[in-house]
Design a protein around this motif. Sequence first.
Motif, PDB file in Angstrom:
ATOM      1  N   ILE A 106      42.110  58.339  23.922  1.00 33.38           N
ATOM      2  CA  ILE A 106      42.337  59.414  22.954  1.00 33.38           C
ATOM      3  C   ILE A 106      41.136  60.358  22.926  1.00 33.38           C
ATOM      4  O   ILE A 106      41.279  61.557  22.755  1.00 33.38           O
ATOM      5  CB  ILE A 106      42.683  58.883  21.543  1.00 33.38           C
ATOM      6  N   VAL A 107      39.955  59.820  23.145  1.00 33.79           N
ATOM      7  CA  VAL A 107      38.745  60.647  23.196  1.00 33.79           C
ATOM      8  C   VAL A 107      38.606  61.301  24.571  1.00 33.79           C
ATOM      9  O   VAL A 107      38.312  62.498  24.677  1.00 33.79           O
ATOM     10  CB  VAL A 107      37.498  59.806  22.857  1.00 33.79           C
ATOM     11  N   ALA A 108      38.850  60.538  25.622  1.00 32.23           N
ATOM     12  CA  ALA A 108      38.696  61.065  26.981  1.00 32.23           C
ATOM     13  C   ALA A 108      39.700  62.171  27.294  1.00 32.23           C
ATOM     14  O   ALA A 108      39.389  63.089  28.060  1.00 32.23           O
ATOM     15  CB  ALA A 108      38.840  59.934  28.000  1.00 32.23           C
ATOM     16  N   GLN A 109      40.888  62.104  26.699  1.00 32.90           N
ATOM     17  CA  GLN A 109      41.949  63.035  27.072  1.00 32.90           C
ATOM     18  C   GLN A 109      42.155  64.172  26.087  1.00 32.90           C
ATOM     19  O   GLN A 109      43.070  64.977  26.251  1.00 32.90           O
ATOM     20  CB  GLN A 109      43.266  62.274  27.267  1.00 32.90           C
ATOM     21  N   THR A 110      41.313  64.240  25.065  1.00 33.39           N
ATOM     22  CA  THR A 110      41.412  65.352  24.116  1.00 33.39           C
ATOM     23  C   THR A 110      40.036  65.954  23.891  1.00 33.39           C
ATOM     24  O   THR A 110      39.015  65.291  24.045  1.00 33.39           O
ATOM     25  CB  THR A 110      41.994  64.902  22.757  1.00 33.39           C
ATOM     26  N   TYR A 111      40.035  67.201  23.512  1.00 33.37           N
ATOM     27  CA  TYR A 111      38.807  67.879  23.122  1.00 33.37           C
ATOM     28  C   TYR A 111      38.537  67.569  21.649  1.00 33.37           C
ATOM     29  O   TYR A 111      39.462  67.200  20.908  1.00 33.37           O
ATOM     30  CB  TYR A 111      38.941  69.386  23.315  1.00 33.37           C
ATOM     31  N   PRO A 112      37.310  67.766  21.186  1.00 28.27           N
ATOM     32  CA  PRO A 112      37.031  67.548  19.753  1.00 28.27           C
ATOM     33  C   PRO A 112      37.928  68.378  18.831  1.00 28.27           C
ATOM     34  O   PRO A 112      38.202  67.984  17.704  1.00 28.27           O
ATOM     35  CB  PRO A 112      35.555  67.952  19.618  1.00 28.27           C
ATOM     36  N   SER A 113      38.445  69.503  19.330  1.00 27.91           N
ATOM     37  CA  SER A 113      39.349  70.342  18.537  1.00 27.91           C
ATOM     38  C   SER A 113      40.704  69.677  18.313  1.00 27.91           C
ATOM     39  O   SER A 113      41.466  70.086  17.444  1.00 27.91           O
ATOM     40  CB  SER A 113      39.581  71.677  19.247  1.00 27.91           C
ATOM     41  N   ARG A 152      40.727  61.854  15.515  1.00 30.28           N
ATOM     42  CA  ARG A 152      41.175  62.634  16.666  1.00 30.28           C
ATOM     43  C   ARG A 152      42.675  62.895  16.576  1.00 30.28           C
ATOM     44  O   ARG A 152      43.149  63.981  16.901  1.00 30.28           O
ATOM     45  CB  ARG A 152      40.812  61.913  17.962  1.00 30.28           C
ATOM     46  N   LEU A 153      43.439  61.911  16.118  1.00 27.89           N
ATOM     47  CA  LEU A 153      44.881  62.100  15.946  1.00 27.89           C
ATOM     48  C   LEU A 153      45.155  63.191  14.906  1.00 27.89           C
ATOM     49  O   LEU A 153      46.022  64.047  15.102  1.00 27.89           O
ATOM     50  CB  LEU A 153      45.531  60.777  15.544  1.00 27.89           C
ATOM     51  N   GLU A 154      44.403  63.171  13.814  1.00 29.43           N
ATOM     52  CA  GLU A 154      44.551  64.211  12.794  1.00 29.43           C
ATOM     53  C   GLU A 154      44.259  65.592  13.383  1.00 29.43           C
ATOM     54  O   GLU A 154      44.982  66.561  13.114  1.00 29.43           O
ATOM     55  CB  GLU A 154      43.602  63.929  11.633  1.00 29.43           C
ATOM     56  N   ARG A 155      43.222  65.677  14.199  1.00 32.23           N
ATOM     57  CA  ARG A 155      42.891  66.956  14.830  1.00 32.23           C
ATOM     58  C   ARG A 155      43.980  67.394  15.807  1.00 32.23           C
ATOM     59  O   ARG A 155      44.232  68.588  15.963  1.00 32.23           O
ATOM     60  CB  ARG A 155      41.546  66.857  15.535  1.00 32.23           C
ATOM     61  N   MET A 156      44.622  66.436  16.456  1.00 32.28           N
ATOM     62  CA  MET A 156      45.733  66.780  17.341  1.00 32.28           C
ATOM     63  C   MET A 156      46.886  67.382  16.545  1.00 32.28           C
ATOM     64  O   MET A 156      47.513  68.348  16.971  1.00 32.28           O
ATOM     65  CB  MET A 156      46.198  65.549  18.120  1.00 32.28           C
ATOM     66  N   PHE A 157      47.169  66.816  15.374  1.00 32.66           N
ATOM     67  CA  PHE A 157      48.205  67.384  14.506  1.00 32.66           C
ATOM     68  C   PHE A 157      47.811  68.777  14.024  1.00 32.66           C
ATOM     69  O   PHE A 157      48.643  69.690  13.993  1.00 32.66           O
ATOM     70  CB  PHE A 157      48.463  66.469  13.305  1.00 32.66           C
ATOM     71  N   THR A 158      46.559  68.939  13.639  1.00 29.63           N
ATOM     72  CA  THR A 158      46.075  70.241  13.170  1.00 29.63           C
ATOM     73  C   THR A 158      46.194  71.281  14.270  1.00 29.63           C
ATOM     74  O   THR A 158      46.645  72.408  14.035  1.00 29.63           O
ATOM     75  CB  THR A 158      44.614  70.127  12.682  1.00 29.63           C
ATOM     76  N   TYR A 159      45.812  70.913  15.476  1.00 28.59           N
ATOM     77  CA  TYR A 159      45.926  71.818  16.617  1.00 28.59           C
ATOM     78  C   TYR A 159      47.390  72.213  16.838  1.00 28.59           C
ATOM     79  O   TYR A 159      47.705  73.395  17.012  1.00 28.59           O
ATOM     80  CB  TYR A 159      45.347  71.161  17.870  1.00 28.59           C
ATOM     81  N   ALA A 160      48.278  71.224  16.825  1.00 26.27           N
ATOM     82  CA  ALA A 160      49.707  71.518  17.033  1.00 26.27           C
ATOM     83  C   ALA A 160      50.229  72.454  15.956  1.00 26.27           C
ATOM     84  O   ALA A 160      50.974  73.399  16.248  1.00 26.27           O
ATOM     85  CB  ALA A 160      50.512  70.223  17.057  1.00 26.27           C
TER      86      ALA A 160
END
Length: 193
Positions: A106-113, A152-160
């Motif tokens: 989850i860290v390797a495949q996503t940016y901090p954003s 990181r999951l929360e940030r993925m939702f925010t990005y989406a």
Amino acid sequence: MAQNPFGFGMNWRSPLELAIRIINWTWAIDLIADAGVLSHQFDDRLLQSVSLHVWDIARKYSRGSSANNHRIGEASGVFVATSYFPDVPDAARLREQSFQILAEEIVAQTYPSGATREQAFGYHLFVLQLLLAAGIAGRRSGKDFPPGFWLRLERMFTYAGAIVAGGPPPFYGDAGRWLRARTLAIRWPISRA
């Protein structure tokens, strides 16, 4: 299960396909488990099939497909299956292995954003769903992921959410190539029957 025997045909070629199947089966079984419609005979067949799926996935985790979303999918399938079916042979070890893969990927495949490194919105949603399924399975079974996973999951939702805030998501990366290919196929059909 009867129509797709272990190891035969296209349904057994891709560990990612096996993982998605296992996640879908797990959620479906969980939804109907209390209805009393499943027999012990079915339960035995299901556990055997799940065990074969998990074994086949875990022995050939993907090692390098672009940003490697396949690895997240495969580890999610193994984690969900071994969380829900603890009687799978070697479940504890396979669960821990898949847990570690997910916590790292989850860290390797996503940016901090929160954006995925695959850089295509369709893949972003795909990986987001897989990670969420694993996260829910972990919480429900007492093997929760660390706070960094959830952040990181929360940030993925925010990005989406930010991507679609102004309307339909833009097509970029692989999604853009798919859209262009699809548009050409519509304009130039192979046959004009």
